[in-house]
Design an enzyme around this catalytic site. Sequence first.
Site, short mmCIF file in Angstrom:
data_model
loop_
_atom_site.label_atom_id
_atom_site.label_comp_id
_atom_site.label_asym_id
_atom_site.label_seq_id
_atom_site.Cartn_x
_atom_site.Cartn_y
_atom_site.Cartn_z
N GLY A 30 34.09 -21.39 5.08
CA GLY A 30 32.98 -22.00 4.36
C GLY A 30 32.71 -21.35 3.02
CG ASP A 145 26.52 -11.55 6.88
OD1 ASP A 145 25.30 -11.64 7.02
OD2 ASP A 145 27.33 -12.10 7.63
NE ARG A 279 31.22 -15.60 15.23
CZ ARG A 279 30.42 -14.71 15.80
NH1 ARG A 279 30.90 -13.83 16.66
NH2 ARG A 279 29.15 -14.69 15.52
CE LYS A 284 27.42 -18.11 17.26
NZ LYS A 284 26.97 -18.73 16.02
CB ALA A 384 24.40 -27.91 14.20
CG ASP A 504 -9.06 0.36 -15.48
OD1 ASP A 504 -10.21 0.27 -15.00
OD2 ASP A 504 -8.02 0.31 -14.80
CG ASP A 686 -5.14 -1.12 -12.43
OD1 ASP A 686 -6.28 -1.11 -12.93
OD2 ASP A 686 -4.93 -1.15 -11.21
C1 GDG Z 1 27.41 -16.67 10.78
C2 GDG Z 1 25.98 -16.82 11.34
C3 GDG Z 1 25.69 -18.86 9.95
C4 GDG Z 1 34.41 -22.02 15.28
N1 GDG Z 1 35.36 -22.21 16.20
C5 GDG Z 1 36.41 -22.76 15.58
C6 GDG Z 1 36.11 -22.90 14.25
N2 GDG Z 1 34.87 -22.42 14.08
C7 GDG Z 1 34.18 -22.38 12.80
C8 GDG Z 1 33.14 -23.48 12.75
C9 GDG Z 1 32.16 -22.93 11.74
C10 GDG Z 1 32.29 -21.43 11.96
O1 GDG Z 1 33.50 -21.18 12.64
C11 GDG Z 1 31.16 -20.90 12.84
O2 GDG Z 1 30.02 -20.85 12.06
P1 GDG Z 1 28.57 -20.69 12.68
O3 GDG Z 1 27.59 -20.93 11.61
O4 GDG Z 1 28.40 -21.66 13.80
O5 GDG Z 1 28.48 -19.23 13.32
P2 GDG Z 1 28.91 -17.69 12.92
O6 GDG Z 1 30.36 -17.49 12.96
O7 GDG Z 1 28.16 -16.86 13.87
O8 GDG Z 1 28.41 -17.44 11.43
C12 GDG Z 1 25.58 -18.28 11.36
C13 GDG Z 1 27.04 -18.55 9.33
O9 GDG Z 1 27.35 -17.17 9.40
C14 GDG Z 1 27.09 -19.00 7.88
O10 GDG Z 1 26.11 -18.39 7.12
O11 GDG Z 1 25.51 -20.26 10.03
O12 GDG Z 1 24.28 -18.42 11.84
O13 GDG Z 1 25.91 -16.28 12.65
O14 GDG Z 1 32.56 -23.24 10.45
O15 GDG Z 1 33.78 -24.66 12.37
N3 GDG Z 1 36.97 -23.44 13.37
C15 GDG Z 1 38.16 -23.85 13.81
N4 GDG Z 1 38.51 -23.69 15.11
C16 GDG Z 1 37.69 -23.17 16.02
O16 GDG Z 1 38.04 -23.05 17.19
N5 GDG Z 1 39.02 -24.39 12.95
#
Ligand code: GDG
Length: 741
Positions: A30, A145, A279, A284, A384, A504, A686
Amino acid sequence: MSRLFIVSNRLPLTVEQKDGTHLYRQSSGGLISAIKAFLGKDKENVFSETVWVGVPGCSEHVWNAAVQSNNHEDFTYLPIFLNWKKYELYYNGFSNSVLWPLFHYFPSFAEYNTQYYQAYIESNSVFAESMAEQLNPDDNVWIHDYHLLPLAGMLRKKFPTLTIGFFLHIPFPSFEIFRMIPKEWQRGLLEGMLGADLIGFHTLEYTGHFLACIETILLLEHDGQYISWDNRQVKADAFPISIDFSLFNEAYDTPEVVSARLRYEKIKGDKKLIFSVDRLDYTKGISNRLKGYEQFLLDNPEYAEKVTFALNIVPSRDSIVKYAERKKIIDEYIGSFNSRLGSIGWQPVLYQYKHLSFHELIALYTACDLALITPLRDGMNLVAKEFVASRSDKRGVLVLSEMAGAAKELSEGLLINPNDTNEIAAMIKYGLEMDITEQEERMQAMQGRICRYDVLAWASDFFEQLKNVKSVQLEFEVKFIDTATKVNLLRDYSRAERRLFLLDYDGSLMPFSKFPNLAVPTPDLLSVLRKMAEDPCNEIYIISGRDSNILEKWFDLLPIGLVAEHGAKIRPVNGNWRTEVVSDTRRWISDIEQIMEAYVTKCPQSFIERKDFSLAWHYRNADLLQGSVRAKELYHELQAATADLPLHVLNGHKVIEVRNAAINKGVAAGKLIKRRNPDFIFAIGDDETDEDMFKKLARLSHSYSIKIGNDASFAKYNLHSPHEVQNLLRMISEAQKIEIQ
Ligand code: GDG
C-alpha cells in the site's frame, strides 16, 4: 531541489538467490503504491530523488553482493544494518512485545524489559546516524510507524530546519493505557514524535489520545491541533490511510482473477461463502470471529451444509511466543469446530495458513457473499477497504468490527462489537439474507468514499499539510528576537530620553507558581528593576491583573509605577493609588462568585481569587482534563450570565476572569503613554489580557512589544520565557550603566 526520504522499519524489497547470484526486487504494498502515485501525479511535489530507508532483511555482505533486479527508477535505497541481537530486542522486543500489544489495548501482553527499550533507542539512533550522513537541511523526511517513534526527535537535534512528517499506522491508545509504560520511556517516545512537524494518525480519536498524553505527561498546551514545542509549532491530525481504489476496482474482470474466481465458485457450489483474511495476530479477533460463526450455525440449524467460511491466515511474527500460542489456539479450535459441527460432505471452516497471490485474494473478495472482519483493535484495516473496492459488481456484504479505524468511514457496513458473539451471529444471518438492492446501496456509498479519498489523496493530503505547517512555523520564527533585533533595541534605547516600560508580571517577568502568592519576585529581578529605575530617563510600570495589595507588598521599595487589576487602579511612580473606573462591583460580584463557587466544588484544586474590581477562577493545579472541561463550561456560563452587563469574561492562562468591560491593559497603556509621551516603549506580556496593550502599541514605531511564548499575537516580537526576559532586561540595565559612565 530537495529530496524525499521515506523511512520504514523494513525496506520494501525482497532478496532472492538465483543461479548463485543475489537479487533484490522491489515488493508491492500500500505505502509503495501511495508514494509512487503521489510522485507520479503531483508535479508540484517533484523531489530530485526519493530515498527509501529501512532494514533490508539480509546481511551487509549479501546486500553488497546483490544486484538490483528491477530497473531502479522509483527509489534509491539506504539500507540500515543492525546486528541480529539488537534487531531482535528492538523489533520482536520493544516494538512487538511492548508497543504493539499496549497500543492495541492488550496491556497484559506487554513485557516491560529495559533491554528492549535500550535496543529500541539504539536502533533508532543507528537510523538517525546513517541518515545524517546523507541528509541536507532542506530535505524532506516521512517516517512510518511505531518502530520509529523516537527517530524524528533524533533527526531534529541534528537538523533543526529539516521537514519531517511522521505517520502512525496503528492506534494511539488512551492516556490510561499509555501511562502504563515506565515514565522515562513515555517521555522519550512522546518527545521523539514531537521532533516531527506533522504527526498523522488514522482517526481523530487517536489524535485526541495523543494530544491528551502530551498535555498530561509533557504538560504542553495545544489548541486541538497545534502544539508549541521546542520553539516550533507541531501539528497533529487525522489522515485515514486508504488504498489504490482503481487497482482493486478494475481487477474484477482481469483473466487471472476470473479464472481463480471460477475455481472458488466451483468449491462454493450452491453454498453461501464467508471470507476473511488477516495476518496471524491476536489483535485480529480470529477466535471471536469463529465463536460468532459457531453461534450463527447453532442459532440457525437450517444453514448446516449451506454455508462455508474460507478463513485465510497469513503467517506473521511467529518467533514471538504470543503469536505461536495464538496459532495453536486457532488450529485446535478449527479442528474441533469442523469435527463438532461439520459432516462427511461439509467442512464449515476451510482454513488456509499461507500468503495468497493478489489475484487469488481478489478472487476470494469477489466470490464471497460476506466478508467477516472482526479485529479486537485495528489502526485502520485495509482488508475491509479492499473488499469493498473489489466489488465492482456492487454485491457482497461487509461485517466489520467497530474497533477498526476503518469503521469510521465504512459505516454502511454491518458494524459489530467483536466481543458480542450473539451480535456477530445475528449480523452474519442478516448479511447472508440481505436483498440485492440493499447490498448495492451500501456498497455504492462506501465505494464512493474510498474512491474520493484513495491512497493518492491520503499521501497528497499529508504532504499538503506538511507544507502548511512549515509556513506556519516560518511566520512564528521570524518574530523571535534575534541578535540583530537586540542590537537595534539597545541602540534605540540608548538614544531615547523618555522611555516607558510596561511589564506584565505573571508568566512574563516571573514564571507561574502553584499558587499566585508564591510567585514572589526574586532578589535578582528586583535588583535589575532597581538598576533600570535609577536612570531618570526610564519610567517603569508593572502592569498586571493582580490586586493592588500584593503589587504594593512586592514592589513598594522600588521607584516604579504599578497598574493593578488590568488597569482598574494605577499608582504612578512615587504617587498614590488612583481608581481609574467607578464601578459598583457589589451589583454583580456576588452573582458571579456564586457561579464560580459551584465550579470550585466541581473541580478540586481550583480556587477563586477575589480582587477589588474583578473575580478570577484559577485551575492551574486542577486535574488537566477536569480543569479544561470545567473551564470551557464556566466560560460559556459566565458569558451567558454577563451578556447584558458591562462585564468582560477573559480566558487567560489557566484562569477565567470576570472584570469591568471598560478596563483593560490597552486603556491603561494608552493613559500612561499620553502622560509620558515616550520616545521608546518596551512592553511584555504572555496572555490574552496583554493583547489589548500590544494592539495599542502595534502602530507606534518606537515601541518594542514582546509576547512571551510562541502563540499568535499582536506583539511585534516573541521571547521564549521569563528567564529570557530577565536576561534582556539585565542587558538593558547594563547598557544604561555604560551610558551613565
Ligand atoms: C497495519 C495496521 C493499518 C493480507 N493477507 C494477504 C494480503 N494481505 C494484505 C491485505 C492488506 C494488508 O495485507 C493488511 O493490511 P491491514 O490494514 O488489514 O493490517 P496490518 O498488516 O495489520 O497493517 C492496520 C495498516 O497498517 C495500514 O496503515 O490499516 O490497522 O495494523 O493490504 O491485502 N495480500 C495478499 N495475500 C494475502 O494473503 N496478496
